[in-house]
Every structure is written in C-alpha cells, then in structure tokens.
Design a protein around this motif. Sequence first.
Motif, short mmCIF file in Angstrom:
data_model
loop_
_atom_site.label_atom_id
_atom_site.label_comp_id
_atom_site.label_asym_id
_atom_site.label_seq_id
_atom_site.Cartn_x
_atom_site.Cartn_y
_atom_site.Cartn_z
N HIS A 8 7.61 -0.15 -6.28
CA HIS A 8 7.37 1.18 -5.70
C HIS A 8 8.42 2.22 -6.10
O HIS A 8 8.83 3.04 -5.29
CB HIS A 8 7.29 1.13 -4.17
N ASP A 43 3.78 -1.19 -8.88
CA ASP A 43 3.44 0.15 -8.37
C ASP A 43 4.39 1.23 -8.92
O ASP A 43 4.69 2.20 -8.23
CB ASP A 43 3.48 0.10 -6.84
N ALA A 92 1.23 2.72 -10.50
CA ALA A 92 0.45 3.58 -9.61
C ALA A 92 -0.55 4.35 -10.46
O ALA A 92 -0.32 4.61 -11.64
CB ALA A 92 1.36 4.53 -8.86
N CYS A 126 4.59 5.58 -8.22
CA CYS A 126 3.78 5.99 -7.07
C CYS A 126 4.28 7.34 -6.53
O CYS A 126 5.35 7.80 -6.88
CB CYS A 126 3.80 4.93 -5.97
N GLY A 127 3.46 7.95 -5.68
CA GLY A 127 3.84 9.23 -5.08
C GLY A 127 3.18 10.41 -5.75
O GLY A 127 2.01 10.35 -6.12
N LEU A 165 -4.51 0.54 -4.26
CA LEU A 165 -4.28 1.04 -5.61
C LEU A 165 -5.59 1.16 -6.39
O LEU A 165 -6.35 0.20 -6.48
CB LEU A 165 -3.33 0.07 -6.33
N ARG A 178 5.78 11.73 3.15
CA ARG A 178 6.59 10.82 2.32
C ARG A 178 8.02 10.75 2.82
O ARG A 178 8.59 11.78 3.16
CB ARG A 178 6.60 11.28 0.86
N ASN A 209 9.20 5.56 -7.21
CA ASN A 209 8.27 6.69 -7.10
C ASN A 209 8.71 7.86 -7.97
O ASN A 209 9.81 7.90 -8.49
CB ASN A 209 8.13 7.11 -5.63
#
Lengths: 162, 420
Positions: A12, A59, A87, A62-63, B192, B383, A14
């Motif tokens: 992850h 991932d 992602a 991501c974001g 995903l 976030r 990002n």
Amino acid sequence: MTGKAHCYKRDHINTDEIIPARYLNMDREADLAQHAMEDIDPEFVKKINQGDFIIAGEDFGCGSSREHAVWALRGAGVRAVIADTFARIFYRNCVNNGFLAIECPGISQQVDSGDELEIDIEKGIIKNRTKGDQYTFQPITGFAREVIGAGGLLNYIAGKVV
Amino acid sequence: MGATITEKILAAHCGRTQVNPGELINAEIDVIMCHDVTTTPAIDMLTDRGLSRVAHPERVVVIPDHFVPNKDIKSAEMVAKIRRWAKEQGIDKFYELGRHGVCHALLPEQGYVRPGITIVCGDSHTCTHGALGAFSTGIGSTDLAATLATGKLWFKVPETILFRLNGKLGKGVYAKDVILEIIRQIGVDGALYKAMEFTGELIDELSVEARMTICNMAIEAGGKSGIINPDQKTINYVEAHTAEPFKIFKSDSDAEYCRIVEINVTDLEPLVAFPHLPSNGKPVWQVGEIPVDQAYIGSCTNGRIEDLRVAAEILKNRQVAKNTRMIVVPATTNIWKQANQEGLLDIFMAAGAAVSTPTCGACLGGHMGILAAGERCISSTNRNFIGRMGSPQSEVYLASPATVAASAVAGKIADPRNYM
C-alpha cells in the motif's frame, strides 16, 4: 534491460508518498522528479540511477489518481516498477504513459536492494544476477502492450483514431 | 443470466446489448469533469500532439477546487491556464470562485449527475457519483486528455462485489462509519479493480447525500467504482437538480457477483480509522486518550449540509477545547449559503471554529490547515496516509463529522454519543 533494485517492500505505498500533494502545483517531469518518494525515503533521488527498478509489495500506487506519481518516478530515472500487485489507477497511468509496471506476485520477498536484475519483457522473465535466481511474470499482451508499444495512450490514439 | 447495473451502463455506452467482466471496451463518456491539478498536464499533452480541439465541449464541466482560492503563484498559473483553455474550447460550464465547490460535491448539486450515465474525472474520488446510479470512475491526466480528444475512454469491464447492508444505524452512527467498517473488513485493496455495488435495507433508508459518502470511499478499498441502484429517492434528488432526461438501469436479480459481503449495521459503533490507512478502524470508545491539535470537517466525503447539521448539533452551546483548533469547510458555495441561513456557521464560530470558503484545501495537504510535525488531526475526510494533511510526521484520524465535532469539544478523540 538491466538495472539495480531499490526495495520498498511495504504494501500500500500510496501516491501521496510517491509525490506529495504539496508539489502538485507543478507538472513538469524534471521538477517532480526531485521530490520522488520523498515522504517514504528522502534519500531516494540520490540513490536511484537511470534505468534502475523499484521493487514493492502489494497495491503499489494506491490513493490519488495523480499521474504526477508516474512522471516523478520516470523523471527520477526509474525504468520500471515491479510489484506484487498494483492499484488500479496507478497501473492505468503507467500503461497510458508507456511506463513499465510489472506485476510479479511474491517479488517483494525475493529481491533485496542492490540486487542486479535483468528483465525480459517478451518472455516474462526477471533474472536476479546477484542471487542467481529467476522469477516469471505474465508478459504484457494485447491492448496494453499496443499502448505501451506506441509510447502511451495519446500516441496510440493519434495514430489510430484521429 | 442477468447483468449488473455497471455492466448494463457500460454496454449501453459501447453500442452493445451485453458486456462481460474482463472485456476491454471503448465507452462513450457523458460527463468529463476537470479540476485544477490534473487538467493542466492534459491540456499540454493535447497541444503537444496537435489534438487541441475538445471533441464535445458541451460534455465538459470545469471545477478548479484543490488549491482554490489560489494558494500560490504556481497554482494561480494553473487555474489561469485552464480558464483560458476553457474559453478557447467553448466550454461554458466553468465554476469560477464564488460559485465554486469541491468538485464531487458540486457536480451532483449542479445537476450533472444522472442515473445511467458515464462520468470520468482526473480524480480518484469520482466514484462518489455512483450513488445516483451512474458509472463514474477516477482517471489520470492522459486518460483525461484522451477522453477530451475523443469523447470515449477504454475500460476493462469490472467484476462486481455486492455489499448487502442490513439493519438500522444506532444513535451517533453514520454512513461514514459504515464505509469505514466495510474498508476495515475487506482492506484497502479488498475491491481492487472491482465495482462495489451497495444494496440492502440500510441503503434504502439512507439519504442520497449519505449514499454519496459511502460511494465516495470505494476507492479507499481499491474499487474502480461505487454504485447504488436508483430508487425513488434518487429520482427525486435528480429531478430537483436537473431537467435533463435520464435512463434508469438496475441490476438483475440473477446478476453474477464475484463476491457477496453481508453486513448487519445494527450493532455498528462510531469508528475512528487510525494512521496511516483507512482500513485501521476501531470503535471510538476503545481508543483511549488521544489528544487532537486539529479537528477538520469538510471534503467530498463529508462536507455536505447534512454533515454540517450533525456537527452543529454537537457544537451548539459548547466550545472547541482550548488546545485544539477546528476548521469547518462547507463543500460548495450553496452549502455554505444554506449553512449560513440555517445559523450553522454562527454556531461553529461561536464555538471557536474557523469557517472557510469551499476548497479541497487541507484534506490533501494543499493549504488552509496544514499540520506540523508531531501534530494530530481528526478529520471527516477520506485518507489518513503518511503526510496526507501536511508533515510526514503528522497523524490523521478519520471519522464521521459527529465524532470530529465531539473530539473538537473534548480536545481528544471522543464518542459523539456522549454529546447527543
């Protein structure tokens, strides 16, 4: 293609870490490149050499949809990101820019920073020259391959549609 | 075999009667939204390749929102460039400062979101608009440029995960807590590449605004889109905001889903997502002593009028704690005006909160509320990544507007149920 691996094995990672939003008032690759990965590794830009690879966990990217993340990495000299998974929007942005994002599940557990890698895009093989290991990935085919081959989506469209 | 709402909308937009997950299609795009950060590069790309005419200017809506009011010279230049470009291209839907707002709050409010249409924007939270039964997804600048040039965009038809949400929300529990719970359960990449379809008695009960909060955070689970089958509430909302016609698509009862997740929300409690992932949700009463330097209410997730009403209810006749600062950012100009008319802004200011003009601002660490190293913020945004709202050494905790308001009063993360 050959280059050195730079491992960021966490999952992850990002786009805020790849290029923080405080730099989104710029969009030139050379400007963004100076801040690539700044919030995850302030030394990143000094470490990377033209043609090197980033190795990451699941991932990656991501974001936010900011394509600036791809430009920052490419501008810093990164030839490809090889991750366990990507992602969605980041992966799309890579394809659209003709930038290599190679999905290779498990790669983050097998490669260490400094390893020298050789990638065969056609065959889907990554050779680890340092460790003497070999990993395989699903070669990029079909539409994505055509777009990457054209050097990105807009070149592809300019050649095909207009 | 039946089809999902997502498959039906995509099929209708590429001239087919049916599409299947995994297929690549080139879909007609009905609404192309442009904001300040991702549009300038797209304009350059088009110009560089001689593709400088926008194929369908009437489909384009331009809403500078991230760094407005312009935070510095560079961002001012970006917006100036987009403004010039919009004029040259004959794009008349340009939302200038004073009529502005956070794009995902403004787009439905101004009536551009209708059931059955396709929407793209160079912003990951474009998934918000699935709340009205549209296919809506975030893209990058190259995708944006391609869509502007051709009116179409390529997609891989996504598989769909169905989230069946049943039960009734308890006191102090909101749509934000529901989506934080979903992300807690499936993880930040649990969906995903997938479409996330939300259904069930909870969705039937929720207002259209609350549904937007849920779809807004589909991307925080990795989703390509969030979507809700339109019902009478959807139709009422859309008809109140536009006279444009629309076609309603709904998932068939025998549609195929790659996964079905059932959640009963009756026992759900207010959640707080700890740094640095939206999936780190914990019940608020379990968090212990966590002082906060800043409390932030705003964004495309939770900056709408219902959110402000909930926060004002808690802040009424109370004060923001001495060592905490609070910022309230109504998401659009109309929401700001409405909040003003209802006396909500007076309540915020009487409590010692600062009220700002609409902007994405501090949500993404842009401006108007940046955190210093070591500072902690509880936020109604989407976030909590490292450095998201400022210094990489700061921390963001995500929660509902109610939990943010209660925490502002307590000066530490607090259970909103104790303030209701």
